[in-house]
Design a protein around this motif. Structure first.
Motif, PDB file in Angstrom:
ATOM      1  N   LEU A   4       0.847  -1.190   0.000  1.00  0.00           N
ATOM      2  CA  LEU A   4       0.000   0.000   0.000  1.00  0.00           C
ATOM      3  C   LEU A   4       0.885   1.243   0.000  1.00  0.00           C
ATOM      4  O   LEU A   4       1.820   1.343   0.798  1.00  0.00           O
ATOM      5  CB  LEU A   4      -0.898   0.009   1.240  1.00  0.00           C
ATOM      6  CG  LEU A   4      -1.823  -1.192   1.409  1.00  0.00           C
ATOM      7  CD1 LEU A   4      -2.526  -1.130   2.769  1.00  0.00           C
ATOM      8  CD2 LEU A   4      -2.837  -1.265   0.294  1.00  0.00           C
ATOM      9  N   ILE A  29      -7.562  -5.513  -3.764  1.00  0.00           N
ATOM     10  CA  ILE A  29      -8.070  -5.137  -2.452  1.00  0.00           C
ATOM     11  C   ILE A  29      -9.573  -5.348  -2.350  1.00  0.00           C
ATOM     12  O   ILE A  29     -10.179  -5.026  -1.340  1.00  0.00           O
ATOM     13  CB  ILE A  29      -7.757  -3.665  -2.117  1.00  0.00           C
ATOM     14  CG1 ILE A  29      -8.434  -2.715  -3.119  1.00  0.00           C
ATOM     15  CG2 ILE A  29      -6.257  -3.440  -2.038  1.00  0.00           C
ATOM     16  CD1 ILE A  29      -8.401  -1.256  -2.709  1.00  0.00           C
ATOM     17  N   MET A  34     -10.858  -1.376   3.790  1.00  0.00           N
ATOM     18  CA  MET A  34      -9.740  -0.434   3.750  1.00  0.00           C
ATOM     19  C   MET A  34      -9.937   0.622   4.820  1.00  0.00           C
ATOM     20  O   MET A  34     -11.046   1.135   5.002  1.00  0.00           O
ATOM     21  CB  MET A  34      -9.645   0.225   2.375  1.00  0.00           C
ATOM     22  CG  MET A  34      -9.411  -0.755   1.238  1.00  0.00           C
ATOM     23  SD  MET A  34      -7.851  -1.651   1.401  1.00  0.00           S
ATOM     24  CE  MET A  34      -6.670  -0.309   1.226  1.00  0.00           C
ATOM     25  N   ARG A  72     -13.651   4.149  -2.242  1.00  0.00           N
ATOM     26  CA  ARG A  72     -12.752   3.168  -2.846  1.00  0.00           C
ATOM     27  C   ARG A  72     -13.147   2.934  -4.291  1.00  0.00           C
ATOM     28  O   ARG A  72     -14.304   3.148  -4.680  1.00  0.00           O
ATOM     29  CB  ARG A  72     -12.766   1.851  -2.075  1.00  0.00           C
ATOM     30  CG  ARG A  72     -14.091   1.114  -2.090  1.00  0.00           C
ATOM     31  CD  ARG A  72     -14.077  -0.041  -1.110  1.00  0.00           C
ATOM     32  NE  ARG A  72     -13.083  -1.046  -1.495  1.00  0.00           N
ATOM     33  CZ  ARG A  72     -12.557  -1.921  -0.637  1.00  0.00           C
ATOM     34  NH1 ARG A  72     -12.919  -1.919   0.634  1.00  0.00           N
ATOM     35  NH2 ARG A  72     -11.671  -2.807  -1.054  1.00  0.00           N
ATOM     36  N   ALA A  79      -8.001   3.295  -2.701  1.00  0.00           N
ATOM     37  CA  ALA A  79      -8.906   3.836  -1.697  1.00  0.00           C
ATOM     38  C   ALA A  79      -8.546   5.306  -1.508  1.00  0.00           C
ATOM     39  O   ALA A  79      -7.396   5.700  -1.754  1.00  0.00           O
ATOM     40  CB  ALA A  79      -8.773   3.081  -0.380  1.00  0.00           C
ATOM     41  N   CYS A  96      -2.876   4.338   5.362  1.00  0.00           N
ATOM     42  CA  CYS A  96      -3.968   3.465   4.952  1.00  0.00           C
ATOM     43  C   CYS A  96      -3.588   2.027   5.309  1.00  0.00           C
ATOM     44  O   CYS A  96      -2.406   1.703   5.500  1.00  0.00           O
ATOM     45  CB  CYS A  96      -4.285   3.601   3.468  1.00  0.00           C
ATOM     46  SG  CYS A  96      -3.093   2.858   2.342  1.00  0.00           S
ATOM     47  N   ALA A  98      -5.207  -2.314   5.051  1.00  0.00           N
ATOM     48  CA  ALA A  98      -6.179  -3.295   4.567  1.00  0.00           C
ATOM     49  C   ALA A  98      -6.411  -4.329   5.658  1.00  0.00           C
ATOM     50  O   ALA A  98      -5.446  -4.806   6.281  1.00  0.00           O
ATOM     51  CB  ALA A  98      -5.675  -3.963   3.302  1.00  0.00           C
TER      52      ALA A  98
END
Length: 123
Positions: A4, A29, A34, A72, A79, A96, A98
């Protein structure tokens, strides 16, 4: 593995807006929730917002309600976090992440993290 990378941070004045982006690589993703987090100098990292794979959002109501919007684009594997009416208290490194669900992300539990992008808001 999911990598990311955040972008879009910078120096702005109070009242301005910024849009942060999180670009994923390695895997899609689409199966992940997220999340967005921030860490101000001398403070613990805190949860800001999260969005499920289907687009349902949750926010840390105490800090960003009505000002920040998570979104997203699964097709682009990205995102975003739209931040409006920024104030100096929003100054932080924004990350960010996940995770499996928005609830897990709200509990600071993520499978993958980005390296962060600095947001500085001057008064």
């Amino acid at each position: 593995q999911v990598q990311l990378v955040e972008s879009g941070g910078g120096l702005v004045q109070a009242g301005d807006s910024l849009r942060l982006s999180c670009t994923a690589s390695g895997r899609t993703i689409s199966a992940y929730a997220m999340g967005w987090f921030r860490q101000a100098p001398g403070k613990e990292r805190e949860f800001v917002a999260a969005i499920s794979w289907g687009g349902r959002t949750i926010y840390n109501l105490d800090s960003v309600k009505g000002r920040f919007t998570a979104s997203r684009d699964n097709a682009k594997n990205t995102a975003s976090l739209q931040m409006n009416s920024l104030n100096p208290e929003d100054t932080a490194v924004y990350y960010c992440a996940a995770g499996s669900t928005t609830g897990e992300l709200a509990r600071m539990r993520a499978d993958y993290w980005g390296q962060g992008t600095q947001v500085t808001v001057s008064s």
